[in-house]
Structure formats: structure tokens, C-alpha cells
Design an enzyme around this catalytic site. Structure first.
Site, PDB file in Angstrom:
ATOM      1  N   ASN A 133       0.544  -1.005  -0.180  1.00  0.00           N
ATOM      2  CA  ASN A 133       0.343   0.516   0.073  1.00  0.00           C
ATOM      3  C   ASN A 133       0.932   1.450  -0.017  1.00  0.00           C
ATOM      4  O   ASN A 133       1.007   2.311  -0.588  1.00  0.00           O
ATOM      5  CB  ASN A 133      -1.237  -0.340   1.121  1.00  0.00           C
ATOM      6  CG  ASN A 133      -1.726   0.989   1.250  1.00  0.00           C
ATOM      7  OD1 ASN A 133      -1.176   2.829   1.827  1.00  0.00           O
ATOM      8  ND2 ASN A 133      -2.983   0.771   0.441  1.00  0.00           N
ATOM      9  N   GLU A 153     -11.746  -4.270  -6.439  1.00  0.00           N
ATOM     10  CA  GLU A 153     -12.737  -4.508  -7.775  1.00  0.00           C
ATOM     11  C   GLU A 153     -11.943  -4.973  -8.371  1.00  0.00           C
ATOM     12  O   GLU A 153     -12.179  -6.238  -9.467  1.00  0.00           O
ATOM     13  CB  GLU A 153     -13.850  -3.345  -8.400  1.00  0.00           C
ATOM     14  CG  GLU A 153     -14.360  -3.413  -7.080  1.00  0.00           C
ATOM     15  CD  GLU A 153     -15.373  -2.170  -7.883  1.00  0.00           C
ATOM     16  OE1 GLU A 153     -15.363  -1.635  -8.630  1.00  0.00           O
ATOM     17  OE2 GLU A 153     -15.910  -1.353  -6.812  1.00  0.00           O
ATOM     18  N   ASN A 189      -1.169   1.578   6.251  1.00  0.00           N
ATOM     19  CA  ASN A 189      -1.081   2.255   5.678  1.00  0.00           C
ATOM     20  C   ASN A 189      -0.081   3.452   5.722  1.00  0.00           C
ATOM     21  O   ASN A 189       0.690   2.630   4.914  1.00  0.00           O
ATOM     22  CB  ASN A 189      -2.832   2.943   6.091  1.00  0.00           C
ATOM     23  CG  ASN A 189      -3.109   3.158   4.340  1.00  0.00           C
ATOM     24  OD1 ASN A 189      -2.639   3.722   3.494  1.00  0.00           O
ATOM     25  ND2 ASN A 189      -4.602   3.148   4.152  1.00  0.00           N
ATOM     26  N   ASP A 233      -4.461   7.904   6.182  1.00  0.00           N
ATOM     27  CA  ASP A 233      -4.109   7.462   5.317  1.00  0.00           C
ATOM     28  C   ASP A 233      -2.511   7.720   4.563  1.00  0.00           C
ATOM     29  O   ASP A 233      -1.890   7.664   5.818  1.00  0.00           O
ATOM     30  CB  ASP A 233      -4.806   7.730   4.001  1.00  0.00           C
ATOM     31  CG  ASP A 233      -4.683   6.784   2.959  1.00  0.00           C
ATOM     32  OD1 ASP A 233      -3.924   6.442   2.751  1.00  0.00           O
ATOM     33  OD2 ASP A 233      -5.936   6.976   1.940  1.00  0.00           O
TER      34      ASP A 233
END
Length: 303
Positions: A133, A153, A189, A233
Site C-alpha cells: 500500500n 474490484e 497504511n 492514509d
């Protein structure tokens, strides 16, 4: 229909309040009379800014699977790379290569200035990574990589971890050793370190905490402690050691003691990442949902 209208009114009201929220700067970190400027918008979701030696920024437009370059001198953007492995977090190494968390196939890439890629990592002990990430590279070249599991997805594989959790990893400067350095995280993260390579910060967005570590010999970590009880984040840091965190409330700034000393509201649903850019590293470059932003600072970044 009434519910939809009400939802729209609430959304517009919230958007307006975000847009008109005031910048808070308790320690005079921002240049006098500086204003937040939107550079460009229309992206799918912006992430992972990496700064070149000249101060230009490469950032990812993850849903559109590309890396974009922003030029500090022209203030314009252009596509640098298509088919970018769904790159997320990125960092520039000492040789000027972009190291990218290409989580389309659970990989870590090195990308040269022509857009040629080399796969550095895709597994740990023979098992696929969850999906790298974000990363930070110390001045000596040691890399720290967060590997949370976010179901994508676009994955063609099962969204099940082959690892036994979501961990923090170290890749040695010679790229011969790859090991876990913290296996007690929920969902690591954002990550950043100090200019001297002695301190590391890791945001555990799953636990709503930012941890602080001492970096010791050979890159091992010790003295883990909670720096602040909130998640983030992407993150960056300035030369004073102030930490810049991101999320739903724009950019929040904390000093070395974990005290909030600043807030830069961003008129987007989510602020994903932030970095110091420009030749003098005094332009704070911000990736946020569909747009990218900048604001001039008095303080400068350290990488």
C-alpha cells in the site's frame, strides 16, 4: 424522492462547509497569505505522490491505472505511465527510480525515468502479499512497506490473504533481505520517517493509531509506542519533525509531542496523501479524491 432531495441538500451543505472551513496554523508553518490552490481535477482517485530531485511530483490515478507527472515549473500535469499496476503509494529512490506499490498483482515495482518496470517483490516466504500500500525509504536505502488487505474490484484472484495478517515489512538496501518487522498491526497504511533515518511513523488505520518506532542497526525497529490515537492514509514530515496526516478531514498537522498544531481543510470527500515538493521542498502537494492541490509553506520537507 424526498429522501434523495434531503440527502443532496445535506451533501451540498457539508461540501460548502468544507470549502469555507478556515486553515488553522498555530505555529506559522504556512507562508504568509498563502492560499490553497487546486492544480487539476477530473481524476478517478489520486494517491501516492513521489518527488523527483527537481521537485516535480509523480502521483497515481489508481482507478484509471496510470501514473501522472506534475511539473512544478509549469504547474501542469501529463500522463507518465499507463498500465501502472494499479499503483498506490510511491517513493523516489536514490537513483531516481519510482518505487511503486503495484497492488494489482500484489507487487512492488521499480520504474525508471522511461517508464520501464522491474518487479522487486510479490511474495513473502512463497506466499502472495496482500497488496503493498505505501512505503518509505531511509537515507541509507532501506525500505519499509505496509501490506494491508483491501479487496479490489479489479482483482482477478480471490480476495483472501495468503499471509497470516496485515503486516509491516523491511526490504534491505541491497534488496537481498525481505522480512517482517511488525506483525502486531491491524491494517497498516501510511508510513514516513525522519530525515536522519532514525525514527519511523506508521499509521494503523484499522486501529486508529499512528505508531512511532526507533530504527536501529540493520533497519530493525524498537521502542514502538503510540504517537497519536488517530489513523491516517498517506503521511509526510517536515524538517522540524512535524507530522502531516490525511483522511476525511483534510490535512492535520502534529508536532513531535503529538499535539495538533495545524489543519488544512480540503474540499474533497477524502484526502489520501501529501508530500513536500518543488526544488526547495516548500510546496505542500496534496492528493485528494478527484483533485490535486498545493499550498506554499515556510517549512520544508526532508526528501
Amino acid at each position: 424522492m424526498k429522501r434523495n432531495i434531503l440527502s443532496a441538500i445535506i451533501f451540498l451543505s457539508l461540501s460548502s462547509s468544507i470549502t469555507h472551513a478556515q486553515i488553522v496554523d498555530k505555529k506559522n508553518l504556512i507562508e504568509k497569505n498563502a492560499q490553497l490552490e487546486k492544480i487539476a481535477d477530473g481524476f478517478g482517485f489520486t494517491e501516492g505522490p513521489a518527488v523527483s530531485r527537481l521537485g516535480d511530483v509523480y502521483f497515481s490515478d489508481q482507478p484509471n491505472n496510470r501514473i501522472i507527472k506534475w511539473s512544478f515549473f509549469t504547474n501542469k500535469t501529463e500522463v507518465f505511465m499507463e498500465d501502472a499496476g494499479r499503483s498506490n503509494g510511491m517513493f523516489m529512490d536514490r537513483e531516481g527510480n519510482i518505487i511503486a506499490c503495484a497492488d494489482e498483482n500484489n507487487q512492488l515495482w521499480s520504474i525508471d525515468d522511461k517508464g520501464n518496470k522491474t518487479v522487486l517483490l510479490e511474495a513473502y516466504q512463497g506466499k502472495k502479499l496482500n497488496g503493498p500500500n505505501d512505503l518509505y525509504i531511509t537515507p541509507s536505502g532501506t525500505m519499509y512497506i505496509t501490506d494491508p488487505l483491501y479487496k479490489r474490484e479489479y482483482w482477478t484472484r480471490d480476495a483472501v490473504s495468503e499471509q497470516n495478517g496485515e503486516h509491516l515489512y523491511l526490504l534491505s538496501a541491497d534488496r537481498l533481505q525481505f522480512m517482517r518487522v511488525d506483525d502486531k498491526l491491524v491494517k497498516p497504511n501510511g508510513i514516513v520517517g525522519t530525515y536522519d533515518g532514525k525514527t519511523l511513523y506508521v499509521a494503523d488505520i484499522g486501529a486508529e493509531k499512528v505508531y512511532k518506532y526507533d530504527i536501529i542497526e540493520d533497519g530493525f525497529l524498537t521502542n514502538r509506542e503510540v504517537f497519536i490515537n488517530r489513523g491516517s492514509d498517506g503521511m509526510t514530515i517536515d524538517y522540524r519533525g512535524n507530522l502531516y496526516l490525511t483522511g476525511a478531514d483534510g490535512v492535520k498537522i502534529y508536532n513531535r509531542k503529538g499535539e495538533e498544531i495545524g489543519h488544512i481543510p480540503i474540499p474533497e470527500k477524502w484526502t489520501a496523501n501529501v508530500v513536500f515538493a518543488g526544488p526547495d521542498r516548500k510546496t505542500l502537494f496534496i492528493t485528494a479524491s478527484e483533485g490535486i492541490y498545493k499550498i506554499r509553506m515556510k517549512v520544508y520537507g526532508t526528501y
